[in-house]
Design a protein around this motif. Structure first.
Motif, PDB file in Angstrom:
ATOM      1  N   ASP A 115       0.887  -1.170   0.000  1.00 55.17           N
ATOM      2  CA  ASP A 115       0.000   0.000   0.000  1.00 55.17           C
ATOM      3  C   ASP A 115       0.919   1.212   0.000  1.00 55.17           C
ATOM      4  OD1 ASP A 115      -1.343   2.210   1.334  1.00 55.17           O
ATOM      5  OD2 ASP A 115      -2.838   0.841   2.161  1.00 55.17           O
ATOM      6  N   SER A 118      -0.629   6.500  -2.335  1.00 55.88           N
ATOM      7  CA  SER A 118      -1.874   6.832  -1.636  1.00 55.88           C
ATOM      8  C   SER A 118      -2.094   8.317  -1.357  1.00 55.88           C
ATOM      9  CB  SER A 118      -1.938   6.060  -0.302  1.00 55.88           C
ATOM     10  OG  SER A 118      -1.658   4.693  -0.506  1.00 55.88           O
ATOM     11  N   ASN A 120      -4.049  12.093  -1.491  1.00 51.90           N
ATOM     12  CA  ASN A 120      -5.444  12.484  -1.344  1.00 51.90           C
ATOM     13  C   ASN A 120      -5.949  13.028  -2.671  1.00 51.90           C
ATOM     14  OD1 ASN A 120      -5.486  11.676   1.329  1.00 51.90           O
ATOM     15  ND2 ASN A 120      -4.697  13.656   2.031  1.00 51.90           N
ATOM     16  N   HIS A 155      -4.031   3.342  -1.951  1.00 56.16           N
ATOM     17  CA  HIS A 155      -5.119   3.594  -1.001  1.00 56.16           C
ATOM     18  C   HIS A 155      -5.421   5.096  -0.987  1.00 56.16           C
ATOM     19  CE1 HIS A 155      -7.356   2.190   2.588  1.00 56.16           C
ATOM     20  NE2 HIS A 155      -7.051   3.345   3.133  1.00 56.16           N
ATOM     21  N   GLY A 157      -6.832   8.770  -0.696  1.00 57.85           N
ATOM     22  CA  GLY A 157      -7.684   9.489   0.250  1.00 57.85           C
ATOM     23  C   GLY A 157      -8.834  10.072  -0.570  1.00 57.85           C
ATOM     24  N   GLU A 255     -10.105   4.984   0.249  1.00 53.97           N
ATOM     25  CA  GLU A 255     -10.790   4.810   1.533  1.00 53.97           C
ATOM     26  C   GLU A 255     -12.287   4.550   1.336  1.00 53.97           C
ATOM     27  OE1 GLU A 255      -9.890   8.066   4.170  1.00 53.97           O
ATOM     28  OE2 GLU A 255      -7.747   7.901   3.755  1.00 53.97           O
ATOM     29  N   TYR A 305      -9.905   7.355  10.302  1.00 55.32           N
ATOM     30  CA  TYR A 305      -8.794   6.693   9.609  1.00 55.32           C
ATOM     31  C   TYR A 305      -8.551   5.283  10.177  1.00 55.32           C
ATOM     32  CZ  TYR A 305      -4.175   6.940   7.222  1.00 55.32           C
ATOM     33  OH  TYR A 305      -3.089   6.745   6.411  1.00 55.32           O
ATOM     34  N   ASP A 309      -8.853   1.773   8.101  1.00 52.78           N
ATOM     35  CA  ASP A 309      -7.753   0.815   7.941  1.00 52.78           C
ATOM     36  C   ASP A 309      -8.131  -0.567   8.478  1.00 52.78           C
ATOM     37  OD1 ASP A 309      -5.560   1.583   6.420  1.00 52.78           O
ATOM     38  OD2 ASP A 309      -4.882   3.009   7.939  1.00 52.78           O
ATOM     39  N   TYR A 327       2.799  -1.170   4.431  1.00 52.11           N
ATOM     40  CA  TYR A 327       2.265   0.190   4.292  1.00 52.11           C
ATOM     41  C   TYR A 327       3.422   1.184   4.305  1.00 52.11           C
ATOM     42  CZ  TYR A 327      -2.060  -2.081   5.860  1.00 52.11           C
ATOM     43  OH  TYR A 327      -3.137  -2.923   5.990  1.00 52.11           O
ATOM     44  N   THR A 329       4.270   4.942   4.580  1.00 56.39           N
ATOM     45  CA  THR A 329       3.783   6.309   4.825  1.00 56.39           C
ATOM     46  C   THR A 329       4.803   7.080   5.643  1.00 56.39           C
ATOM     47  OG1 THR A 329       2.782   6.254   7.033  1.00 56.39           O
ATOM     48  CG2 THR A 329       1.473   5.307   5.233  1.00 56.39           C
ATOM     49  N   GLN A 333       2.800   9.025  10.988  1.00 57.33           N
ATOM     50  CA  GLN A 333       1.649   8.122  11.139  1.00 57.33           C
ATOM     51  C   GLN A 333       1.999   6.882  11.965  1.00 57.33           C
ATOM     52  OE1 GLN A 333      -0.684   7.443   7.605  1.00 57.33           O
ATOM     53  NE2 GLN A 333      -0.066   9.367   6.694  1.00 57.33           N
ATOM     54  N   PHE A 337      -0.483   3.528  12.962  1.00 59.49           N
ATOM     55  CA  PHE A 337      -0.280   2.137  12.540  1.00 59.49           C
ATOM     56  C   PHE A 337      -0.079   1.214  13.738  1.00 59.49           C
ATOM     57  CE2 PHE A 337       0.195   4.100   8.416  1.00 59.49           C
ATOM     58  CZ  PHE A 337      -0.475   3.194   7.601  1.00 59.49           C
TER      59      PHE A 337
END
Ligand code: ARG
Length: 574
Positions: A115, A118, A120, A155, A157, A255, A305, A309, A327, A329, A333, A337
């Motif tokens: 993932d 991703s 937005n 993924h 946003g 999402e 969020y 997930d 993932y 990111t 974050q 996670f």
């Protein structure tokens, strides 16, 4: 047999009762002690209560010594091994005859979901999106090379309050022309204008935006159609960037895809007694693990969020039964996670390995990237600038080649293509040559340097090998039949390093760090360069001449494969 296998076989013969599967041969830390070392005799000795030097001797007695020039027991029982040139030659031949530079297929039959990127929707990608895209793409390619079946999932946003603001703005703040030729840039502009109006004192605009959002959430046909259009346009624009960067996704499940399953997930959490009411919200208490409290349903009834997930992992596990999900990111974050990985485990998702690969911040030419600093550079602009600067380098090299006099030649399509390969490669390599977790600074001078640890330096090293083979009027195919005749230390150092390539790919995957591979490639290029400087090639006598050419060719193939795994192209001519 690999050296690992040869030494493992000796351990098994010496200690048939013991499990020797963990025995490892490592490159020597200091070439004075040999080429490789193995420290496992000490561990086994401890287990069987034996003097470690005696245990090491027992292993040596069982070792197939034909591969070695010398095997020594050092200190408390280390094995120091110097391989023979014959072994080196046959191992290199073996490596070059196998597909993909002998990368082991350790992932065969296993599936992973990655993932990454991703972004937005309804916003243009900016420089801050590079890291997830580039690191994720390299991890994707590395796992595929190991034989894993990879599902690359973007993924997006694509859901949330911003769509109420956008729909209202679209209807009232854009011109007819902008509406019919809708672009992401227009959507972004419309969002900024509409969000500003939503801050007005009377609250009328804000209320109207909310009404549009609720209509969308309730499935109002007109709003849903608009939302779909915004997403399609966004994906179109993202794909324009991905094409430049050589990135491809298997799915674009944003999402919103998980909207319908979120209530069920929350109900299950309640049923299991994991989620409890707190001040109107529904939360999972993770204090015992020092992870605080995670909200899974807000006090207004909306999901967040974390919920999305959790719903997403449920779907991915049910649909793909992956061995792991990765993932990629930014590091901010991390708590998110950690929290939801812990909740997922409590819910029983234990058969899948959940991995977060966090990355640090990127600054640009020494300055933090922020909207306020006014340097939130669009990814598109950064990439164009990279091509422009690379083209200048390409053209100046043409000039010094003496190809033409006067004001200089105009760039051809080939020059532009080359500048793209160099420019995009430079941007990617800047990122990938650092451990993901570190903060990095992007500077044009470093990214485009022809010397030092840069993309162009490695691409140039590859092009030089190609031109050497051209000069020798040979090809990798022709050379693949030539026997290796190795005898010097420079040849040996380079050969040993080339044999480490499959291991470097495996380590990069195990650590989720493309930088491990980038480091390996840079070191290899440096060793190649010292080999090249100290060893005459075209001027040597046969069979050394052809053997050295084959070594160069193998270096070229390894470098090209490694760069390809990092998503960096390798033009034959620079
Ligand atoms: N859209 C998020 C962002 O822009 C990244 C999503 C990462 N993937 C995930 N399953 N949470 O930061």
């Amino acid at each position: 047999m690999t050296l690992d296998e040869i030494v493992k076989a000796a351990f098994t013969k010496a200690f048939p009762e013991e499990d020797c599967s963990a025995v490892r041969v490592l490159p020597a830390t200091d070439p004075r002690f040999g080429d490789y070392q193995c420290n496992d005799a000490l561990k086994i000795a401890k287990k069987v209560r034996m003097n470690p030097r005696q245990a090491a001797q027992k292993v040596v007695d069982c070792l197939d010594l034909s591969c070695f020039e010398k095997v020594e027991i050092a200190g408390p029982g280390f094995l120091n091994m110097t391989v023979s040139f014959d072994w080196l030659a046959s191992s290199l031949s073996d490596m070059s005859s196998r597909p993909q530079c002998a990368i082991p297929q350790t992932g065969a039959g296993k599936r992973v979901v990655i993932d990454y990127s991703s972004p937005n929707a309804a916003k243009q990608m900016h420089i801050g999106h590079i890291r997830s895209t580039v690191i994720g793409c390299a991890i994707d390619r590395i796992f595929r090379s190991l034989g894993y079946e990879v599902i690359a999932d973007n993924h997006l946003g694509d859901w949330g309050t911003q769509f109420g603001i956008l729909i209202k703005g679209y209807r009232e703040l854009l011109t007819d022309d902008e509406r019919s030729n809708l672009t992401v840039a227009n959507l972004e502009k419309c969002y900024v204008l509409s969000a500003a109006k939503a801050k007005e004192e009377d609250g009328v605009w804000k209320e109207a935006c909310k009404t549009e959002l609720v209509k969308l959430q309730q499935g109002d046909a007109e709003n849903l159609a608009l939302w779909k259009r915004f997403i399609e346009i966004s994906i179109g624009e993202f794909e324009r960037m991905y094409k430049k960067l050589g990135v491809k996704f298997d799915t674009y499940r944003g999402e919103s895809y998980y909207n319908d399953t979120m209530p069920g997930v929350v109900a299950k959490l309640q049923e299991m007694g994991l989620a409890v009411e707190s001040e109107g919200a529904l939360v999972v208490n993770l204090e015992d693990e020092k992870l605080g409290v995670a909200i899974v349903r807000k006090s207004d009834g909306g999901y967040n969020y974390t919920t999305s997930d959790l719903a997403c992992v449920k779907m991915r596990v049910e649909e793909y039964s992956p061995e792991r999900i990765i993932y990629v990111t930014d590091a901010r974050q991390q708590l998110h996670f950690k929290q939801w990985f812990s909740i997922a485990e409590k819910m029983g998702y234990t058969g899948v390995k959940l991995v977060h690969v966090p990355f640090g911040l990127m600054s640009f030419q020494g300055k933090a990237i922020s909207t306020r600093e006014g340097n939130l550079i669009k990814l598109d602009e950064l990439l164009s600038e990279a091509v422009k600067r690379s083209l200048a380098i390409v053209m100046s090299r043409r000039g010094t080649d003496g190809a033409s006099g006067g004001p200089g030649p105009l760039p051809t399509d080939d020059d532009i293509k080359l500048a793209e390969q160099i420019g995009y490669g430079a941007v990617k390599y800047t990122d990938l040559s650092h451990d993901p977790i570190t903060d990095i600074d992007f500077s044009w001078d470093k990214a485009l340097a022809l010397e030092g640890n840069s993309g162009p330096y490695l691409q140039y090293a590859y092009a030089r090998v190609c031109s050497l083979l051209d000069k020798a009027e040979t090809t990798p195919e022709l050379l693949s039949k030539v026997p290796f005749a190795l005898s010097t230390q420079a040849e040996k150092r380079l050969a040993l390093q080339l044999l480490e390539f499959p291991g470097a790919v495996v380590r990069a995957a195990e650590a989720y760090k493309p930088s491990v591979l980038a480091d390996y490639l840079f070191q290899t290029a440096q060793l190649y360069s010292s080999f090249y400087q100290s060893s005459p090639i075209l001027k040597s006598e046969e069979p050394v001449r052809s053997s050295r050419l084959r070594l160069c060719s193998l270096f070229g193939a390894t470098l090209a494969k490694g760069l390809q795994l990092l998503g960096i192209e390798t033009p034959r001519r620079i």
